[in-house]
Design a protein around this motif. Structure first.
Motif, PDB file in Angstrom:
ATOM      1  N   PRO A   1       0.817  -1.221   0.000  1.00 16.26           N
ATOM      2  CA  PRO A   1       0.000   0.000   0.000  1.00 16.26           C
ATOM      3  C   PRO A   1       0.849   1.268   0.000  1.00 16.26           C
ATOM      4  CG  PRO A   1      -0.428  -1.327   1.974  1.00 16.26           C
ATOM      5  CD  PRO A   1       0.569  -2.058   1.145  1.00 16.26           C
ATOM      6  N   LEU A   2       2.018   1.210   0.615  1.00 18.69           N
ATOM      7  CA  LEU A   2       2.907   2.375   0.613  1.00 18.69           C
ATOM      8  C   LEU A   2       3.360   2.694  -0.814  1.00 18.69           C
ATOM      9  CD1 LEU A   2       4.456   4.504   2.237  1.00 18.69           C
ATOM     10  CD2 LEU A   2       6.307   2.834   2.465  1.00 18.69           C
ATOM     11  N   ALA A   3       3.725   1.669  -1.569  1.00 15.99           N
ATOM     12  CA  ALA A   3       4.159   1.877  -2.952  1.00 15.99           C
ATOM     13  C   ALA A   3       3.021   2.418  -3.810  1.00 15.99           C
ATOM     14  CB  ALA A   3       4.681   0.569  -3.534  1.00 15.99           C
ATOM     15  N   VAL A   4       1.819   1.891  -3.599  1.00 12.30           N
ATOM     16  CA  VAL A   4       0.662   2.390  -4.348  1.00 12.30           C
ATOM     17  C   VAL A   4       0.409   3.858  -3.998  1.00 12.30           C
ATOM     18  CG1 VAL A   4      -1.840   2.166  -4.633  1.00 12.30           C
ATOM     19  CG2 VAL A   4      -0.390   0.122  -4.649  1.00 12.30           C
ATOM     20  N   TRP A   5       0.507   4.180  -2.727  1.00 10.23           N
ATOM     21  CA  TRP A   5       0.314   5.570  -2.300  1.00 10.23           C
ATOM     22  C   TRP A   5       1.362   6.488  -2.921  1.00 10.23           C
ATOM     23  CZ3 TRP A   5      -3.208   8.654  -0.699  1.00 10.23           C
ATOM     24  CH2 TRP A   5      -2.865   9.884  -0.146  1.00 10.23           C
ATOM     25  N   ARG A   6       2.598   6.017  -2.982  1.00 10.95           N
ATOM     26  CA  ARG A   6       3.662   6.822  -3.589  1.00 10.95           C
ATOM     27  C   ARG A   6       3.349   7.095  -5.061  1.00 10.95           C
ATOM     28  NH1 ARG A   6       4.927   7.899   1.126  1.00 10.95           N
ATOM     29  NH2 ARG A   6       6.971   7.462   1.974  1.00 10.95           N
ATOM     30  N   ALA A   7       2.836   6.110  -5.776  1.00 11.41           N
ATOM     31  CA  ALA A   7       2.468   6.326  -7.180  1.00 11.41           C
ATOM     32  C   ALA A   7       1.300   7.304  -7.267  1.00 11.41           C
ATOM     33  CB  ALA A   7       2.103   5.001  -7.840  1.00 11.41           C
ATOM     34  N   HIS A   8       0.331   7.139  -6.395  1.00 14.75           N
ATOM     35  CA  HIS A   8      -0.857   7.996  -6.401  1.00 14.75           C
ATOM     36  C   HIS A   8      -0.498   9.462  -6.136  1.00 14.75           C
ATOM     37  CE1 HIS A   8      -5.060   9.065  -5.898  1.00 14.75           C
ATOM     38  NE2 HIS A   8      -4.760   9.648  -4.752  1.00 14.75           N
ATOM     39  N   THR A   9       0.502   9.690  -5.311  1.00 12.59           N
ATOM     40  CA  THR A   9       0.925  11.055  -4.985  1.00 12.59           C
ATOM     41  C   THR A   9       2.074  11.529  -5.880  1.00 12.59           C
ATOM     42  OG1 THR A   9       2.370  10.218  -3.222  1.00 12.59           O
ATOM     43  CG2 THR A   9       0.134  10.909  -2.595  1.00 12.59           C
ATOM     44  N   HIS A  10       2.322  10.788  -6.970  1.00 14.23           N
ATOM     45  CA  HIS A  10       3.319  11.147  -7.983  1.00 14.23           C
ATOM     46  C   HIS A  10       4.747  11.176  -7.449  1.00 14.23           C
ATOM     47  CE1 HIS A  10      -0.010  11.918 -10.614  1.00 14.23           C
ATOM     48  NE2 HIS A  10      -0.554  12.686  -9.686  1.00 14.23           N
ATOM     49  N   ARG A  11       5.010  10.381  -6.428  1.00 14.19           N
ATOM     50  CA  ARG A  11       6.387  10.226  -5.937  1.00 14.19           C
ATOM     51  C   ARG A  11       6.958   8.990  -6.621  1.00 14.19           C
ATOM     52  NH1 ARG A  11       6.216  11.090   0.423  1.00 14.19           N
ATOM     53  NH2 ARG A  11       8.452  10.781   0.122  1.00 14.19           N
ATOM     54  N   VAL A  12       7.226   9.157  -7.912  1.00 10.31           N
ATOM     55  CA  VAL A  12       7.568   8.045  -8.792  1.00 10.31           C
ATOM     56  C   VAL A  12       8.869   7.360  -8.387  1.00 10.31           C
ATOM     57  CG1 VAL A  12       8.072   7.419 -11.188  1.00 10.31           C
ATOM     58  CG2 VAL A  12       6.280   9.085 -10.679  1.00 10.31           C
ATOM     59  N   ALA A  13       9.865   8.107  -7.989  1.00 14.99           N
ATOM     60  CA  ALA A  13      11.142   7.489  -7.600  1.00 14.99           C
ATOM     61  C   ALA A  13      10.950   6.576  -6.393  1.00 14.99           C
ATOM     62  CB  ALA A  13      12.184   8.565  -7.302  1.00 14.99           C
ATOM     63  N   ASP A  14      10.181   7.023  -5.409  1.00 12.17           N
ATOM     64  CA  ASP A  14       9.902   6.176  -4.240  1.00 12.17           C
ATOM     65  C   ASP A  14       9.099   4.941  -4.645  1.00 12.17           C
ATOM     66  OD1 ASP A  14      11.178   7.984  -2.578  1.00 12.17           O
ATOM     67  OD2 ASP A  14       9.318   8.924  -1.889  1.00 12.17           O
ATOM     68  N   HIS A  15       8.092   5.155  -5.490  1.00  8.01           N
ATOM     69  CA  HIS A  15       7.272   4.044  -5.977  1.00  8.01           C
ATOM     70  C   HIS A  15       8.149   3.006  -6.673  1.00  8.01           C
ATOM     71  CE1 HIS A  15       4.055   1.876  -8.015  1.00  8.01           C
ATOM     72  NE2 HIS A  15       4.655   2.119  -9.163  1.00  8.01           N
ATOM     73  N   ARG A  16       9.001   3.451  -7.561  1.00 14.77           N
ATOM     74  CA  ARG A  16       9.880   2.554  -8.315  1.00 14.77           C
ATOM     75  C   ARG A  16      10.804   1.782  -7.372  1.00 14.77           C
ATOM     76  NH1 ARG A  16      12.484   6.085 -11.202  1.00 14.77           N
ATOM     77  NH2 ARG A  16      10.913   6.108 -12.838  1.00 14.77           N
ATOM     78  N   ARG A  17      11.405   2.486  -6.427  1.00  4.29           N
ATOM     79  CA  ARG A  17      12.344   1.850  -5.495  1.00  4.29           C
ATOM     80  C   ARG A  17      11.643   0.772  -4.670  1.00  4.29           C
ATOM     81  NH1 ARG A  17      12.879   3.452  -0.628  1.00  4.29           N
ATOM     82  NH2 ARG A  17      12.226   5.581  -1.036  1.00  4.29           N
ATOM     83  N   ILE A  18      10.474   1.082  -4.145  1.00  6.30           N
ATOM     84  CA  ILE A  18       9.737   0.118  -3.318  1.00  6.30           C
ATOM     85  C   ILE A  18       9.325  -1.090  -4.150  1.00  6.30           C
ATOM     86  CG2 ILE A  18       7.624  -0.273  -1.999  1.00  6.30           C
ATOM     87  CD1 ILE A  18       7.815   2.736  -1.183  1.00  6.30           C
ATOM     88  N   MET A  19       8.854  -0.856  -5.361  1.00  8.48           N
ATOM     89  CA  MET A  19       8.413  -1.974  -6.204  1.00  8.48           C
ATOM     90  C   MET A  19       9.585  -2.861  -6.611  1.00  8.48           C
ATOM     91  SD  MET A  19       5.298  -2.163  -6.277  1.00  8.48           S
ATOM     92  CE  MET A  19       3.689  -1.491  -6.501  1.00  8.48           C
ATOM     93  N   ILE A  20      10.707  -2.269  -6.962  1.00  9.95           N
ATOM     94  CA  ILE A  20      11.889  -3.062  -7.310  1.00  9.95           C
ATOM     95  C   ILE A  20      12.350  -3.868  -6.106  1.00  9.95           C
ATOM     96  CG2 ILE A  20      14.340  -2.911  -7.918  1.00  9.95           C
ATOM     97  CD1 ILE A  20      13.553  -0.549  -9.761  1.00  9.95           C
ATOM     98  N   MET A  21      12.394  -3.232  -4.935  1.00 15.38           N
ATOM     99  CA  MET A  21      12.820  -3.902  -3.715  1.00 15.38           C
ATOM    100  C   MET A  21      11.875  -5.066  -3.388  1.00 15.38           C
ATOM    101  SD  MET A  21      13.444  -2.091  -0.009  1.00 15.38           S
ATOM    102  CE  MET A  21      11.872  -1.278  -0.105  1.00 15.38           C
ATOM    103  N   THR A  22      10.584  -4.856  -3.545  1.00 19.41           N
ATOM    104  CA  THR A  22       9.605  -5.903  -3.260  1.00 19.41           C
ATOM    105  C   THR A  22       9.729  -7.034  -4.271  1.00 19.41           C
ATOM    106  OG1 THR A  22       8.115  -4.257  -2.314  1.00 19.41           O
ATOM    107  CG2 THR A  22       7.150  -6.381  -2.906  1.00 19.41           C
ATOM    108  N   PHE A  23       9.873  -6.698  -5.528  1.00 18.92           N
ATOM    109  CA  PHE A  23      10.019  -7.720  -6.566  1.00 18.92           C
ATOM    110  C   PHE A  23      11.252  -8.576  -6.297  1.00 18.92           C
ATOM    111  CE2 PHE A  23      11.673  -9.298 -10.588  1.00 18.92           C
ATOM    112  CZ  PHE A  23      10.562  -9.898 -11.148  1.00 18.92           C
ATOM    113  N   ILE A  24      12.388  -7.933  -6.084  1.00 16.91           N
ATOM    114  CA  ILE A  24      13.631  -8.681  -5.886  1.00 16.91           C
ATOM    115  C   ILE A  24      13.600  -9.474  -4.582  1.00 16.91           C
ATOM    116  CG2 ILE A  24      16.119  -8.458  -5.472  1.00 16.91           C
ATOM    117  CD1 ILE A  24      16.057  -6.126  -7.510  1.00 16.91           C
ATOM    118  N   GLY A  25      13.192  -8.831  -3.492  1.00 17.66           N
ATOM    119  CA  GLY A  25      13.216  -9.510  -2.191  1.00 17.66           C
ATOM    120  C   GLY A  25      12.145 -10.563  -2.039  1.00 17.66           C
ATOM    121  N   ALA A  26      10.904 -10.199  -2.354  1.00 20.30           N
ATOM    122  CA  ALA A  26       9.787 -11.101  -2.073  1.00 20.30           C
ATOM    123  C   ALA A  26       9.585 -12.157  -3.145  1.00 20.30           C
ATOM    124  CB  ALA A  26       8.498 -10.296  -1.891  1.00 20.30           C
TER     125      ALA A  26
END
Length: 132
Positions: free
Chosen positions: A85-110
């Motif tokens: 939900p944090l990553a989705v919120w970051r995308a919704h608020t146009h904080r694209v760099a944070d969104h990208r970082r969280i999604m990459i981290m989640t993809f690689i880790g999880a």
């Protein structure tokens, strides 16, 4: 490859595995496709739902027991359920760099790192890919 060990397992295990495999494929598509488009957002919501299923279903899988019925991998599930939900919120608020970082981290880790642990001898996915 033999799906019998996976299909014969408790219901949470195939649900978890198939959702993870689908999320892995969609994640690769997301990284390769154009960002910010309607297809990106649509596939992204599907990916988030799949990751929520992967993380939530893990709480019914107890092959490795270190603390009661749980193992350190369950901490990754909690982390994933918090970060999605944090990553989705970051995308919704146009904080694209944070969104990208969280999604990459989640993809690689999880998906990637945790997925590699499923190939350890004695695990169901090891039997699926390499036999008994």
């Amino acid at each position: 490859m033999n799906l019998a060990p996976l299909l014969d397992a408790a219901p949470a295990i195939p649900l978890h595995a198939f959702a993870a495999m689908a999320a892995f494929v969609l994640g690769i598509v997301q990284f390769a496709a154009p960002k910010g488009t309607l297809p990106h957002r649509t596939v992204g919501w599907i990916w988030v739902a799949l990751m929520a299923v992967v993380a939530a279903s893990s709480f019914w899988i107890h092959q490795i027991r270190m603390v009661g019925p749980f193992s350190p991998i369950h901490l990754l599930s909690i982390f994933t359920l918090v970060m999605l939900p944090l990553a989705v919120w970051r995308a919704h608020t146009h904080r694209v760099a944070d969104h990208r970082r969280i999604m990459i981290m989640t993809f690689i880790g999880a998906l990637v790192v945790a997925g590699l642990f499923t190939l350890v001898p004695g695990r169901i996915m090891h039997q699926v890919f390499f036999g008994t």
